[in-house]
Design a protein around this motif. Sequence first.
Motif, short mmCIF file in Angstrom:
data_model
loop_
_atom_site.label_atom_id
_atom_site.label_comp_id
_atom_site.label_asym_id
_atom_site.label_seq_id
_atom_site.Cartn_x
_atom_site.Cartn_y
_atom_site.Cartn_z
N ALA A 168 -7.11 6.63 10.90
CA ALA A 168 -6.84 5.11 11.05
C ALA A 168 -5.72 4.55 10.16
CB ALA A 168 -8.33 4.44 10.72
N LYS A 169 -5.93 5.28 8.67
CA LYS A 169 -4.76 4.59 8.06
C LYS A 169 -4.98 5.66 6.67
CE LYS A 169 -3.45 0.43 7.50
NZ LYS A 169 -3.57 -1.06 7.26
N CYS A 170 -3.95 5.82 5.85
CA CYS A 170 -3.93 6.65 4.79
C CYS A 170 -3.23 5.79 3.85
CB CYS A 170 -3.42 7.94 4.73
SG CYS A 170 -3.25 9.00 3.37
N TYR A 171 -3.81 5.76 2.49
CA TYR A 171 -3.13 4.78 1.23
C TYR A 171 -2.74 6.04 0.47
CZ TYR A 171 -4.71 0.28 3.00
OH TYR A 171 -5.02 -0.95 3.58
N GLN A 186 3.61 5.94 10.64
CA GLN A 186 3.50 4.65 10.51
C GLN A 186 2.03 4.01 9.89
OE1 GLN A 186 4.23 3.75 14.68
NE2 GLN A 186 6.24 3.25 14.42
N LYS A 187 1.31 4.89 9.87
CA LYS A 187 -0.25 4.83 9.64
C LYS A 187 -0.26 5.01 7.94
CE LYS A 187 -2.30 5.90 13.76
NZ LYS A 187 -3.09 6.93 14.73
N ILE A 188 0.75 5.51 7.33
CA ILE A 188 0.70 5.71 5.71
C ILE A 188 1.22 4.62 5.07
CG2 ILE A 188 1.44 7.42 4.07
CD1 ILE A 188 1.66 9.42 6.36
N VAL A 189 0.68 4.24 4.16
CA VAL A 189 0.83 3.14 3.29
C VAL A 189 1.05 3.48 1.87
CG1 VAL A 189 0.23 0.80 2.54
CG2 VAL A 189 -0.41 1.14 4.91
N MET A 249 -10.22 7.11 7.22
CA MET A 249 -9.48 6.40 6.31
C MET A 249 -9.00 7.37 5.17
SD MET A 249 -8.80 3.23 7.21
CE MET A 249 -8.60 2.16 5.68
N GLU A 279 -9.46 -3.94 2.40
CA GLU A 279 -9.75 -2.88 3.57
C GLU A 279 -10.62 -1.70 3.47
OE1 GLU A 279 -7.11 -1.15 7.36
OE2 GLU A 279 -5.99 -1.98 5.48
N THR A 306 2.17 9.19 13.14
CA THR A 306 1.31 9.37 11.95
C THR A 306 1.94 8.63 10.69
OG1 THR A 306 0.80 11.45 12.70
CG2 THR A 306 0.47 10.98 10.71
#
Length: 214
Positions: free
Chosen positions: A138-141, A166-169, A104, A183, A164
């Motif tokens: 997994a995800k990046c904030y 799509q995994k960035i928030v 993450m 999370e 990639t």
Amino acid sequence: MRFLMARSMEPKKAAKMFVEWQKWRASFVPLGFISDSEVSDELKARKIYLQGLSKDGHPVLIGKASKHFPAKDQLQFKKFVVYMLDKTLASALNRNERGTEKFMGVLDLQQITYKNNDARGVITAIQFFQAYYPERLAKCYVLYMPKYFVSIWKMISRFFEKETLQKIVIVHNQDEMREFIREIGEEVLPEEYGGRAKLVPIQDVIPPPVDGLT
């Protein structure tokens, strides 16, 4: 499997990507790891932190953009990208089956100024990440994005592959901030982001020994 997923389950493209990864790894990381001494200038900035595992068991990597400045030594910066990703993924090996590790990411843009902008460095990091670490995120904030940075982000985003991106928030409000805290988990999230932990510089973390990270 990671290489297959990164190439839309096309065996020939995945095989080519894997061979290119093997050649790159043998030439760029001949010892199987990047030592602290090889990236000492980058570590002095204390801009990257490696916390514990998120609620889903992923290592949490935090980057403070306000502490980053364009590198004078581009080779050392490239090695630092590898050092950072290898160490992060290695810290998950005791929890996951080898080869499936993901992490993450948290990118903190608080107090960033024009002096911290480094398009060359960002593009280099993106290229390394997507070519040699497929399906590791997994995800990046992204936190505290200033208004002036929005146009820069749009330019940077063009270099990300669709999967990639799509995994960035990008966290915009308190509701999204609460979801981010939920999370990641308060136990590993630093106090300044709503958690109960202390920031841990990546050089202070000693993960299990690992070679290759295929």
